[in-house]
Design a protein around this motif. Structure first.
Motif, PDB file in Angstrom:
ATOM      1  N   GLY A  32       0.812  -1.199   0.000  1.00 15.38           N
ATOM      2  CA  GLY A  32       0.000   0.000   0.000  1.00 15.38           C
ATOM      3  C   GLY A  32       0.845   1.248   0.000  1.00 15.38           C
ATOM      4  O   GLY A  32       1.799   1.375  -0.737  1.00 15.38           O
ATOM      5  N   ASN A  33       0.489   2.200   0.861  1.00 10.39           N
ATOM      6  CA  ASN A  33       1.199   3.475   0.908  1.00 10.39           C
ATOM      7  C   ASN A  33       2.240   3.516   2.011  1.00 10.39           C
ATOM      8  O   ASN A  33       2.604   4.590   2.498  1.00 10.39           O
ATOM      9  N   ALA A  34       2.720   2.358   2.408  1.00  5.59           N
ATOM     10  CA  ALA A  34       3.709   2.300   3.481  1.00  5.59           C
ATOM     11  C   ALA A  34       5.001   2.979   3.069  1.00  5.59           C
ATOM     12  O   ALA A  34       5.417   2.916   1.930  1.00  5.59           O
ATOM     13  N   ARG A  35       5.635   3.651   4.017  1.00  8.01           N
ATOM     14  CA  ARG A  35       6.933   4.265   3.782  1.00  8.01           C
ATOM     15  C   ARG A  35       8.021   3.212   3.883  1.00  8.01           C
ATOM     16  O   ARG A  35       7.820   2.176   4.518  1.00  8.01           O
ATOM     17  N   ALA A  42       1.027  -1.983   9.302  1.00  2.01           N
ATOM     18  CA  ALA A  42       0.405  -0.724   8.904  1.00  2.01           C
ATOM     19  C   ALA A  42      -0.146  -0.733   7.495  1.00  2.01           C
ATOM     20  O   ALA A  42      -0.659   0.264   7.036  1.00  2.01           O
ATOM     21  N   SER A  43      -0.064  -1.835   6.770  1.00  3.82           N
ATOM     22  CA  SER A  43      -0.365  -1.793   5.350  1.00  3.82           C
ATOM     23  C   SER A  43      -1.633  -2.537   4.967  1.00  3.82           C
ATOM     24  O   SER A  43      -2.194  -3.312   5.722  1.00  3.82           O
ATOM     25  N   ALA A  44      -2.051  -2.285   3.730  1.00  2.00           N
ATOM     26  CA  ALA A  44      -3.261  -2.902   3.211  1.00  2.00           C
ATOM     27  C   ALA A  44      -2.927  -4.169   2.436  1.00  2.00           C
ATOM     28  O   ALA A  44      -1.788  -4.396   2.038  1.00  2.00           O
ATOM     29  N   ALA A  45      -3.954  -4.990   2.214  1.00  4.43           N
ATOM     30  CA  ALA A  45      -3.777  -6.204   1.444  1.00  4.43           C
ATOM     31  C   ALA A  45      -3.507  -5.876  -0.018  1.00  4.43           C
ATOM     32  O   ALA A  45      -3.897  -4.816  -0.522  1.00  4.43           O
ATOM     33  N   LEU A  46      -2.846  -6.795  -0.701  1.00  8.36           N
ATOM     34  CA  LEU A  46      -2.523  -6.605  -2.110  1.00  8.36           C
ATOM     35  C   LEU A  46      -3.693  -7.029  -2.988  1.00  8.36           C
ATOM     36  O   LEU A  46      -4.495  -7.887  -2.605  1.00  8.36           O
ATOM     37  N   PRO A  47      -3.777  -6.475  -4.185  1.00  5.39           N
ATOM     38  CA  PRO A  47      -4.836  -6.896  -5.104  1.00  5.39           C
ATOM     39  C   PRO A  47      -4.644  -8.347  -5.526  1.00  5.39           C
ATOM     40  O   PRO A  47      -3.523  -8.849  -5.639  1.00  5.39           O
ATOM     41  N   ALA A  48      -5.750  -9.018  -5.799  1.00  5.84           N
ATOM     42  CA  ALA A  48      -5.705 -10.423  -6.193  1.00  5.84           C
ATOM     43  C   ALA A  48      -4.967 -10.623  -7.496  1.00  5.84           C
ATOM     44  O   ALA A  48      -4.430 -11.707  -7.751  1.00  5.84           O
ATOM     45  N   ASP A  83       6.106   0.389  -8.375  1.00  8.97           N
ATOM     46  CA  ASP A  83       6.106   1.255  -7.202  1.00  8.97           C
ATOM     47  C   ASP A  83       5.217   0.609  -6.148  1.00  8.97           C
ATOM     48  O   ASP A  83       3.996   0.498  -6.328  1.00  8.97           O
ATOM     49  N   TRP A  84       5.822   0.174  -5.042  1.00 12.59           N
ATOM     50  CA  TRP A  84       5.038  -0.506  -4.014  1.00 12.59           C
ATOM     51  C   TRP A  84       4.053   0.423  -3.316  1.00 12.59           C
ATOM     52  O   TRP A  84       3.156  -0.052  -2.602  1.00 12.59           O
ATOM     53  N   ALA A  85       4.172   1.723  -3.503  1.00  9.24           N
ATOM     54  CA  ALA A  85       3.165   2.646  -2.985  1.00  9.24           C
ATOM     55  C   ALA A  85       1.912   2.649  -3.855  1.00  9.24           C
ATOM     56  O   ALA A  85       0.878   3.184  -3.468  1.00  9.24           O
ATOM     57  N   LYS A  86       2.029   2.032  -5.047  1.00 18.11           N
ATOM     58  CA  LYS A  86       0.897   1.944  -5.974  1.00 18.11           C
ATOM     59  C   LYS A  86       0.780   0.505  -6.465  1.00 18.11           C
ATOM     60  O   LYS A  86       1.080   0.200  -7.624  1.00 18.11           O
ATOM     61  N   ASP A 210      12.189  -2.361  -1.457  1.00 18.70           N
ATOM     62  CA  ASP A 210      11.348  -2.823  -2.568  1.00 18.70           C
ATOM     63  C   ASP A 210      11.499  -4.329  -2.766  1.00 18.70           C
ATOM     64  O   ASP A 210      10.520  -5.053  -2.959  1.00 18.70           O
ATOM     65  N   THR A 211      12.747  -4.808  -2.735  1.00 17.72           N
ATOM     66  CA  THR A 211      12.996  -6.231  -2.961  1.00 17.72           C
ATOM     67  C   THR A 211      12.464  -7.083  -1.821  1.00 17.72           C
ATOM     68  O   THR A 211      11.976  -8.196  -2.037  1.00 17.72           O
ATOM     69  N   ALA A 212      12.523  -6.582  -0.588  1.00 13.08           N
ATOM     70  CA  ALA A 212      11.949  -7.319   0.536  1.00 13.08           C
ATOM     71  C   ALA A 212      10.446  -7.494   0.341  1.00 13.08           C
ATOM     72  O   ALA A 212       9.879  -8.562   0.638  1.00 13.08           O
ATOM     73  N   ARG A 213       9.787  -6.485  -0.170  1.00 12.18           N
ATOM     74  CA  ARG A 213       8.352  -6.599  -0.449  1.00 12.18           C
ATOM     75  C   ARG A 213       8.098  -7.594  -1.581  1.00 12.18           C
ATOM     76  O   ARG A 213       7.118  -8.344  -1.562  1.00 12.18           O
ATOM     77  N   ASP A 214       8.993  -7.574  -2.570  1.00 17.62           N
ATOM     78  CA  ASP A 214       8.880  -8.576  -3.640  1.00 17.62           C
ATOM     79  C   ASP A 214       8.941  -9.984  -3.066  1.00 17.62           C
ATOM     80  O   ASP A 214       8.237 -10.895  -3.519  1.00 17.62           O
TER      81      ASP A 214
END
Length: 512
Positions: A32-35, A42-48, A83-86, A210-214
């Motif tokens: 989501g919009n996490a810094r 603190a973040s939202a779920a990802l789209p399916a 962009d993990w914020a989007k 970014d890569t950790a989120r990946d």
């Protein structure tokens, strides 16, 4: 690019080859919009469209079906947000490679992800060769690796072509005159502009965060409720960042050759200066009674090369900077020390060919003059991570301290603090990575007392930063970069027991 002397924190095997109940998919990941560095909760779920994608595992391009009997490798492309914020916006492709677990399906633990360091090392290229080292794990795990964003087949970033890379070899990485300083910093500016042009918007989205989120998206798409991970060298920093962002998703994590997470870019350079001098002293002690005298001989050789590069049979010349790179590579593995002895002896006799060949191996330059892009990706990723940008004046003040730490490597790594990210087109994200992971399962940290690239002290500092009850330190009294698969039955057995059986050793266990 200029021959940077920020030596890669990458698994030595990769260098020599090229020259683990929890959350549901889409759960509490940090998107989501996490810094950068924001906790996972603190973040939202990802789209399916991301979490439900099906990977098309097929024969890997440019490879045979197997690297060794029974090692069947298949490749696929994972789509991840630019962009993990989007997370619902533009996506990029991440190249994955996998060999499925060889044992009974009901004994399979899950996927075991590997990152081999750098940053910038290609997991797709390295994983098949590293598989024999982790053969004890393949019965219970699918072995999986990937090219991180900006690397290799994952929209890899190449800032300069081969001709420009070779041309930049003439830039002195330890400038002695105003003209050399001007050339050194201009080369850094030109490199940054080349990266901006080549990467476009991607240049701002290849950070460790970014890569950790990946990685957590990979976990979900691969069908694992927990992330099981083996990170080596820079991969330990990546693992620590993942644990901070997703503590409840931590399964069995091994971090080998541990990066010090408390060090900023200058601190990291000092750590490497200390580590490589320590490894050089150990090498010199094995060849003679006085390591200080041995270091001085190398310093004298480098000074001579600064004034007059040595010829080689290829027609290229061994410069001072290339010689330092050639000296560094054999320090990654004790098995390569005899190679260093031979190369130094040849250089002292007026032939720079062997040291140049070692430098080319490190720089991933083949016999046709083609350079790999690992070092270029390393610079792009680390300059997005690192906020610190020492000025020329600040660096000049630092140089005496660096030279005191190491007469051989101090000057090079001291200057590197100013030149590496000079006038970089994107601001850095943090001074030091956030790796605190309260509530995470125990993470095994493996430190090697003779490690040159990620000195031993980093393992204890990572343990402290991860938090009480999370970081568990295992020490090997050995030489070279990394411990697992380096000859210690004690280390290998302890790591295997942790990954396969979930047996967590006592914190502070020592393998001699």
């Amino acid at each position: 690019m200029s021959r940077s002397v920020r030596w890669a924190a990458v698994v030595a095997a990769g260098l020599m080859l090229t020259g683990c109940g929890g959350g549901s998919p889409g759960g509490d990941g940090d998107q989501g919009n996490a810094r950068p560095g924001q906790p996972a909760s603190a973040s939202a779920a990802l789209p399916a469209s991301l979490t439900s994608q099906k990977l098309d595992w097929s024969r890997c391009a440019g490879t045979s079906d197997s690297a060794a009997p029974g090692d069947e490798w298949r490749c696929a492309t994972l789509r991840a947000p630019l962009d993990w914020a989007k997370p619902g916006g533009r996506t990029i492709g991440l190249a994955l490679i996998r060999s499925k677990a060889s044992g009974k399906p009901d004994k399979r633990i899950g996927s075991l992800l590997f990152n081999f360091g750098g940053p910038g090392a290609s997991g797709v290229s390295t994983m098949p060769y590293f598989a024999s080292t982790v053969s004890a794990l393949r019965e219970r795990y699918d072995l999986v690796s990937w090219d991180p964003r900006g690397v290799g087949a994952s929209e890899g970033i190449r800032c300069r072509d081969d001709k420009a890379v070779q041309s930049a070899e003439s830039v002195d990485a330890t400038p002695d005159t105003a003209a050399e300083e001007k050339a050194y910093f201009q080369d850094a500016v030109d490199f940054g502009k080349g990266c901006r042009k080549a990467a476009g918007k991607l240049i701002a989205h290849v950070s460790t965060t970014d890569t950790a989120r990946d990685m957590d998206l990979m976990r979900q798409v691969l069908g694992d409720t927990k992330l099981h991970y083996f990170g080596i060298s820079y991969g330990t920093e990546l693992g620590g960042v993942y644990a901070h962002l997703f503590p409840r998703q931590v399964g069995r994590l091994v971090l080998d050759a541990v990066v010090d997470p408390t060090a900023d870019s200058v601190g990291h350079a000092k750590n490497q200066t200390r580590g490589f001098q320590r490894a050089l002293d150990d090498y010199l002690t094995s060849t003679g009674p006085d390591p200080k005298q041995g270091s001085q001989k190398i310093v004298d050789l480098l000074k001579a090369l600064d004034a007059k590069p040595l010829p080689t049979s290829s027609g290229r010349k061994l410069t001072q900077t290339l010689a330092v790179t050639g000296i560094v590579l054999p320090l990654y593995s004790k098995d390569s020390w005899p190679t260093l002895t031979s190369a130094l002896r040849a250089a002292e006799e007026g032939d720079g060919g062997q040291l140049l060949a070692l430098a080319d191996q490190y720089d991933d330059r083949d016999s046709a003059g083609h350079y790999g892009a690992t070092t270029q990706a390393q610079r792009v990723i680390s300059c997005l991570d690192d906020r610190q940008r020492p000025t020329l004046a600040e660096t000049r003040k630092l140089l005496p301290e660096f030279e005191k730490i190491s007469p051989v490597f101090g000057d090079y790594l001291g200057w590197d603090t100013a030149g590496w990210c000079h006038d970089w087109p994107v601001a850095g994200q943090y001074d030091t990575p956030e790796v605190s992971a309260p509530g995470a399962a125990p993470i095994l940290l493996v430190g090697n007392t003779g490690d040159p690239a990620t000195p031993y002290e980093g393992a204890r500092r990572m343990a402290d930063e991860l938090g009480r009850g999370v970081g568990v330190e295992l020490t090997w009294k050995g030489e070279g970069h990394g411990a697992y698969g380096s000859g210690s039955d004690c280390v290998d057995a302890t790591v295997n027991a942790y990954l396969v059986d979930g047996t967590v050793p006592k914190d502070g266990t020592v393998c001699s």
